[in-house]
Design a protein around this motif. Structure first.
Motif, mmCIF file in Angstrom:
data_model
loop_
_atom_site.group_PDB
_atom_site.id
_atom_site.type_symbol
_atom_site.label_atom_id
_atom_site.label_comp_id
_atom_site.label_asym_id
_atom_site.label_seq_id
_atom_site.Cartn_x
_atom_site.Cartn_y
_atom_site.Cartn_z
ATOM 1 N N PRO A 2 0.783 -1.229 0.000
ATOM 2 C CA PRO A 2 0.000 0.000 0.000
ATOM 3 C C PRO A 2 0.826 1.296 0.000
ATOM 4 C CG PRO A 2 -0.058 -1.048 2.159
ATOM 5 C CD PRO A 2 0.668 -1.965 1.262
ATOM 6 N N THR B 155 0.600 4.383 -6.878
ATOM 7 C CA THR B 155 -0.742 3.841 -6.691
ATOM 8 C C THR B 155 -1.716 4.886 -6.156
ATOM 9 O OG1 THR B 155 -0.082 3.025 -4.535
ATOM 10 C CG2 THR B 155 0.006 1.475 -6.332
ATOM 11 N N GLY C 2 -2.093 6.701 -3.454
ATOM 12 C CA GLY C 2 -2.668 6.506 -2.136
ATOM 13 C C GLY C 2 -2.358 5.117 -1.634
ATOM 14 N N PHE D 164 -3.396 2.155 -2.085
ATOM 15 C CA PHE D 164 -3.932 1.054 -2.877
ATOM 16 C C PHE D 164 -2.852 -0.017 -2.992
ATOM 17 C CE2 PHE D 164 -4.548 -0.915 -7.079
ATOM 18 C CZ PHE D 164 -5.842 -1.350 -6.941
ATOM 19 N N VAL E 82 -7.786 -3.782 -1.174
ATOM 20 C CA VAL E 82 -8.205 -2.448 -0.776
ATOM 21 C C VAL E 82 -8.639 -2.459 0.685
ATOM 22 C CG1 VAL E 82 -8.900 -1.911 -3.120
ATOM 23 C CG2 VAL E 82 -10.591 -2.760 -1.524
ATOM 24 N N SER F 71 -14.885 4.841 -8.141
ATOM 25 C CA SER F 71 -13.524 4.299 -8.083
ATOM 26 C C SER F 71 -13.542 2.834 -7.682
ATOM 27 C CB SER F 71 -12.683 5.044 -7.053
ATOM 28 O OG SER F 71 -12.558 6.379 -7.376
ATOM 29 N N LEU G 91 -8.640 6.995 -3.198
ATOM 30 C CA LEU G 91 -8.829 5.991 -2.165
ATOM 31 C C LEU G 91 -9.908 6.362 -1.154
ATOM 32 C CD1 LEU G 91 -7.344 3.299 -1.881
ATOM 33 C CD2 LEU G 91 -6.360 4.811 -3.531
ATOM 34 N N LEU H 191 -12.803 4.962 -2.770
ATOM 35 C CA LEU H 191 -12.709 3.545 -3.047
ATOM 36 C C LEU H 191 -12.961 2.746 -1.767
ATOM 37 C CD1 LEU H 191 -9.868 2.187 -5.267
ATOM 38 C CD2 LEU H 191 -10.987 0.789 -3.624
ATOM 39 N N ASP H 192 -12.315 3.130 -0.692
ATOM 40 C CA ASP H 192 -12.437 2.371 0.551
ATOM 41 C C ASP H 192 -13.542 2.899 1.461
ATOM 42 O OD1 ASP H 192 -10.352 0.855 -0.207
ATOM 43 O OD2 ASP H 192 -8.855 1.931 0.935
#
Ligand code: SF4
Lengths: 581, 211
Positions: free
Chosen positions: A226, A231, A233, A235, A253, A546, A576, A579-580
């Protein structure tokens, strides 16, 4: 409450499948309730016969009082028009199992894993059902209504310990561990054996191969992230490679999973607005927009005319800024270290200045309110926007185009390297510029207009090759179209009030469900909100572009080089925070 | 010798040599070198990282303070700017990165999240402040802190470095390793190995078993 026009049903599923489908007749709800055993059959017919090819959002809801779990599917047509909502209900008794629809729409892969992770609903037939946002071994499924976190205090805000008296309470004092922790009774940390990542590595294809002579050879597994500069962030991707060629790839993730939805379900409706800022932190204006739309649908209130224009101006400025950053960062990833990025950040600062002038904050604007916006645009700021829109931005976009688009290195790194083709992109529920670069002109601003987008003249940018180059160029196209919208909006903006409602801290939201979706710079951003008439949403789900766009990442990358993977990740434009969540 | 004495050598330089010779102390030389080239780890966690990037760009230009060289590898960096929400899933990696940085090493907690959990403090996957694990030198308030605030915080760090002495800094002390931090473990919840005994004791005393 009457169904709002956007959610009006267009197909009568119950008539088609009288024994297996019924109308969702709960107050404020729309859509169809589907029998669990017939789900796959009906879903196939929805996809193949009725033509709802894009399954954008799948999410689960825990109806604890009714002892039920529900999974909600939102399907749309890429040709446009309203969506079809269908739901499956099962008793809330472990094991909760529902057939997976991955055979029909592979794009729901990660969403089903998320539902398993957070709500504990098992999807039978899912190819790789692991936890996604949390880690294997985590105790419980946190989005269940009877699951309490370490710092749990009350089911809903504002907490009585702090309001209305205004006391300060530190959550640490209430937790036995004096920290954000909770362990099962008699837990012995020294005896704990972490599950580690065996399941993850097991999911990677072709780890060891045996050739004709019986010689075994291991493929190299590379962990990217990570912490990795390219990437964007935290990821992480686990890649099996042979030389530089990618054989298999699994995104990992959840390193920025900050429990947006759990917190959102404790917050009051308005309290969620600043949290949405922190989803896609490049585009807090767009995030506000989607959430405001969803709640306005529930409340069934109009938006003030001037505010409608302001919203469009802010959302489009945000898009311009987002795409500029994408181009700069992409060039960074390709090795043109810093110079293009420095140029674009100069323009971005000018746009952030406008956000700061209207909202008081550069990035976390918290600007939209239900029924309008928080503050008016002052005259001098409007003039600044006009200068930007009519003079500076078009010139700078052209300049960037001139400097970069024909650069030999850029062209050789991008041209002819496919990202994804149109039909597969639809299968994988990919939305936004990546889908349009693959030749599918699906833009929610046109396909299912929201706000006042139907009043503006603009073209849906589309490219046909679906390679990296097109993904780059479409960003420039979209900046130009956004500027076109902006030009019309700033010229036509009427005067008047900026909110159709009285400013208030606590809004009354009638019971029901709503799905508000917008064309965010990264793709379809949707908010699925359920109210049960209380001050807090019962369910608050974010359909983050995302997150869903990376479902197809393995498909996009297999067979390509590691360096292409970096570029693909660059054009996918993940953030991110979103995404998360 | 006390620090005062160490830092004021007390030698007079003859007038004819004053342009040629400078006498200073080891501490001052050492600190001057350190403070003028603090290389941050290129390490972004969340929204605050964007403001950290912006602080590097032309308008704010962090290079004026010798801090523009962002290193993607911890082995070459002196400063970890924890720019964003620290989650339980991420903290093992953060601690590992910190352990991999060579001394001297500094930590700046940028923003509300890194300082104390911020808006997401109550979240089940959020560590309420990176200082639960790493020794933080400077806290910068804000959500996100503006680039100016970040720069102000970094100048504070420089002032802190100025006051250091090689005789007292953590990393040159004898005794058990005071720099490396045990890596947290992902269990049913986050396990800090330093607190094992405490965790066991409390968990035997709680009434309810969690689902
Ligand atoms: S402090 Fe605010 S801006 Fe910074 S990471 Fe936390 S939420 Fe994001």
């Amino acid at each position: 409450m009457a169904a709002t026009p956007l959610q009006t049903q267009t197909v009568d599923l119950a008539a088609r499948f009288p024994s297996a489908v019924s109308v969702d007749a709960r107050n404020g709800y729309t859509g169809w309730l589907v029998e669990k055993d017939k789900l796959l059959e009906i879903a196939r017919s929805i996809k193949e016969e009725l033509g709802y090819d894009l399954l954008t959002s799948v999410t689960g809801v825990d109806y604890l009082p009714e002892e039920k779990m529900e999974v909600v599917y939102h399907a749309y047509k890429t040709t446009g028009g309203p969506g079809l909502i269908f739901k499956v209900q099962v008793p809330r008794q472990d094991p909760i199992e529902i057939p997976s629809v991955t055979p029909l729409w592979p794009g729901v892969d990660f969403q089903e894993r998320e539902i398993w992770d957070l709500l504990g609903i098992k999807f039978t037939g899912h190819p790789d059902l692991r936890r996604i946002l949390l880690w294997e071994g985590f105790a419980g499924h946190p989005l269940r209504k009877d699951w309490k976190e370490g710092f749990y205090e009350e089911d809903a805000k504002p907490f009585k310990s702090r309001w209305p008296e205004g006391n300060y309470v530190s959550s640490e004092e209430k937790n036995p561990y004096k920290d954000n922790l909770s362990f099962p009774k008699n837990f012995d940390p020294e005896k704990w054996i972490p599950e580690g990542e065996a399941a993850l590595y097991g999911a990677l294809a072709r780890y060891t191969e045996t050739d004709e002579q019986g010689i075994k050879s291991d493929r190299i597994v590379v962990n990217m992230g990570p912490q990795h500069p390219s990437t964007h962030g935290v990821f992480r991707a686990v890649v099996t490679v042979e030389g530089e060629t990618i054989l298999s790839l699994k995104p990992v993730v959840g390193y920025l999973h900050r429990n947006h939805e759990k917190i959102g379900e404790r917050n009051t409706f308005l309290l969620n607005m600043p949290y949405t800022d922190r989803l896609d932190y490049f585009n807090s204006m767009s995030n506000n927009f989607g959430y405001a739309l969803a709640v306005e649908k529930l409340m069934n209130i109009p938006v003030a005319e001037r505010a409608d224009y302001i919203r469009i101006i802010m959302a489009e400025l945000s898009r311009v800024q987002n795409h500029l950053v994408l181009v700069g960062m992409l060039l960074n990833d390709l090795g043109a270290m810093y110079t293009p990025a420095l140029y674009i950040f100069e323009e971005r600062e000018l746009i952030l200045d406008i956000f700061e002038a209207v909202s008081g904050s550069r990035m976390m604007c918290n600007y939209f309110r239900f029924g309008g916006v928080a503050r008016d645009i002052p005259e001098d700021v409007l003039q600044k926007i006009k200068d930007l829109v009519f003079k500076r931005l078009p010139a700078k976009t052209d300049e960037m185009d001139r400097f970069l688009s024909e650069n030999e290195v850029l062209v050789s790194r991008l041209k002819g390297i496919p990202v994804i083709d149109g039909p597969s992109a639809v299968q994988y529920s990919i939305t936004g510029p990546v889908l349009r670069a693959a030749g599918i002109p699906y833009d929610i601003r046109r396909a299912d207009p929201y706000g006042i987008y139907d009043r503006f003249e603009f073209d849906v940018a589309m490219r046909t090759h679906g390679d990296l180059m097109d993904n780059y160029l479409i960003r420039l196209d979209e900046i130009r179209q956004s500027i076109r919208i902006l030009e019309q909006a700033v010229s036509k903006i009427p005067s008047g009030p900026i909110n159709s409602q009285k400013p208030q801290y606590q809004v009354r939201v009638p019971a029901g469900e709503a799905y508000g979706r917008i064309e965010a710079p990264k793709g379809e951003l949707g908010y699925y909100v359920i109210s049960n008439g209380k001050p807090n949403p019962w369910r608050y789900h974010v359909r983050a572009p995302s997150f869903i766009n990376i479902t197809g990442l393995e498909k996009m990358c297999v067979g390509k080089k590691i360096a292409d993977f970096i570029a693909i990740l660059g054009v996918l434009d993940i953030v991110l925070g979103e995404l998360d969540r | 010798m006390t620090n005062e004495n160490l830092n004021s050598p007390g030698y007079e330089i003859p007038a004819e040599m004053s342009n040629l010779v400078a006498i200073t102390t080891l501490d001052r030389l050492y600190n001057w070198g350190r403070r003028s080239s603090v290389w941050p780890l290129m390490f972004g966690l969340a929204c605050c990282a964007i403001e950290m990037i912006v602080a590097q760009t032309a308008r704010y230009d962090l290079a004026r303070f010798g801090m523009e060289v962002m290193r993607p590898t911890p082995r070459q960096s002196d400063l970890m700017i924890v720019s964003g929400t620290v989650t339980k899933k991420m903290i093992p990696a953060i601690v590992r990165l910190y352990n991999q940085m060579p001394e001297p090493k500094y930590v700046v907690a940028m923003g509300a999240c890194a300082s104390g959990g911020g808006p997401f403090k109550e979240g089940y996957n959020v560590v309420a402040g990176v200082d639960k694990f790493l020794p933080v030198d400077i806290y910068i308030p804000g959500c996100p802190p503006t680039p100016q605030a970040l720069i102000a915080g970094l100048i504070k760090l420089q002032q802190k470095i100025d006051k250091e002495s090689i005789r007292t800094v953590r990393w040159y002390r004898k005794g058990p390793d005071s720099v490396n931090i045990p890596i947290p473990i992902l269990g049913p919840d986050l396990i800090d190995p330093r607190r094992n005994a405490e965790l066991r004791q409390i968990s035997s005393g709680i009434e309810t078993d969690k689902v």
